[in-house]
Scaffold this active site. Sequence first.
Site, PDB file in Angstrom:
ATOM      1  N   LEU A   1       0.956  -0.833   0.019  1.00  0.00           N
ATOM      2  CA  LEU A   1      -0.074  -0.197  -0.019  1.00  0.00           C
ATOM      3  C   LEU A   1       0.813   1.098  -0.046  1.00  0.00           C
ATOM      4  O   LEU A   1       1.983   0.957  -0.006  1.00  0.00           O
ATOM      5  CB  LEU A   1      -1.131   0.241   0.802  1.00  0.00           C
ATOM      6  N   SER A   2       0.339   1.938  -0.151  1.00  0.00           N
ATOM      7  CA  SER A   2       1.238   3.365  -0.181  1.00  0.00           C
ATOM      8  C   SER A   2       1.632   3.727   1.150  1.00  0.00           C
ATOM      9  O   SER A   2       2.940   4.667   1.055  1.00  0.00           O
ATOM     10  CB  SER A   2       0.240   4.626  -0.367  1.00  0.00           C
ATOM     11  N   GLU A   3       1.045   3.600   1.930  1.00  0.00           N
ATOM     12  CA  GLU A   3       2.029   3.780   3.385  1.00  0.00           C
ATOM     13  C   GLU A   3       1.906   2.618   4.151  1.00  0.00           C
ATOM     14  O   GLU A   3      -0.034   1.722   4.588  1.00  0.00           O
ATOM     15  CB  GLU A   3       1.732   4.808   4.323  1.00  0.00           C
ATOM     16  N   THR A   4       2.349   1.873   5.269  1.00  0.00           N
ATOM     17  CA  THR A   4       1.883   1.002   6.171  1.00  0.00           C
ATOM     18  C   THR A   4       2.709   1.594   7.739  1.00  0.00           C
ATOM     19  O   THR A   4       3.701   2.541   7.353  1.00  0.00           O
ATOM     20  CB  THR A   4       2.989  -0.180   6.044  1.00  0.00           C
TER      21      THR A   4
END
Length: 288
Positions: A44-47
Amino acid sequence: MKLPIFIADAFTATAFRGNPAAVCLLERTLDEDAHQDIAREMNLSETAFVRKLQPTDDFTQSSRFGLRWFTPEAEFPLCGHATLASAAVLFQKRKNTNSTLTFVTMSGELKARREEDGIVLDFPVYPTFPQDFHEVEDLIKAAIGDTLVQDIRYSPDTKNLLVRLSDSYDRSFLESLKVNTEPLPAIEKTGKVRGLILTVKGEPGGQTALYDFYSRCFAPWVGVAEDPVTGSTHTLLGPYWSEELGKKEMRAFQCSRRGGELDINLRPDGRVDIKGGAVIVLEGTLTA
């Protein structure tokens, strides 16, 4: 290794819209390389990684936690939607009893407070400065071709390039604009730019819900071609449009395919409140 992990859609009241972020709750210190491995696996774009600051801390009772953010490629200094997602997991899934949570991060202490209609992030404001077009002309033309540009600003704190498109363009134009992100890291490889923000002014009136401004955000330098909804970019979009529109309270919409809404409030103390909803869509255990 067994770690509780969640996916929450941030800046939306509806599942499968907004910006999805993975949230991993850490009872103890995680091997440094494991953060990046997990972020790459989640893709995902951020974790986000929420950690206890003291051994006696509790995800239900404590109000202060450590927080780090990783894209699939690198650690990131500030992420709004993954902060919102982290707060939502603590409030909704761990039934945290506090009205306000404090996250200790690379960008300082960030607060998230619970309200009836969403979660409010207390973030720093980052100024932007005029950027000479000729210095970034190749980058902009590669991304958007001959699209008319009205203003260009640069944020040295966030390394974002803010490009305001002509006021002759509207939301539908921004939504349909084909942005070529693939060549950007090769064109700008000095490290000065890590994100490209495109923005247009909102409508003066109409029958539909009004927004003061619209935006899209691209970060191919860190492995994110387009970010669905980017809370952190509103730390500079907010003050920019506040000055342009003469308003402190604004409503914004990010025009990705998923889309997301943000309520912006520029405070007298030089910080910005960014409010949005969050929907938790997945809960599980990381077993690797």
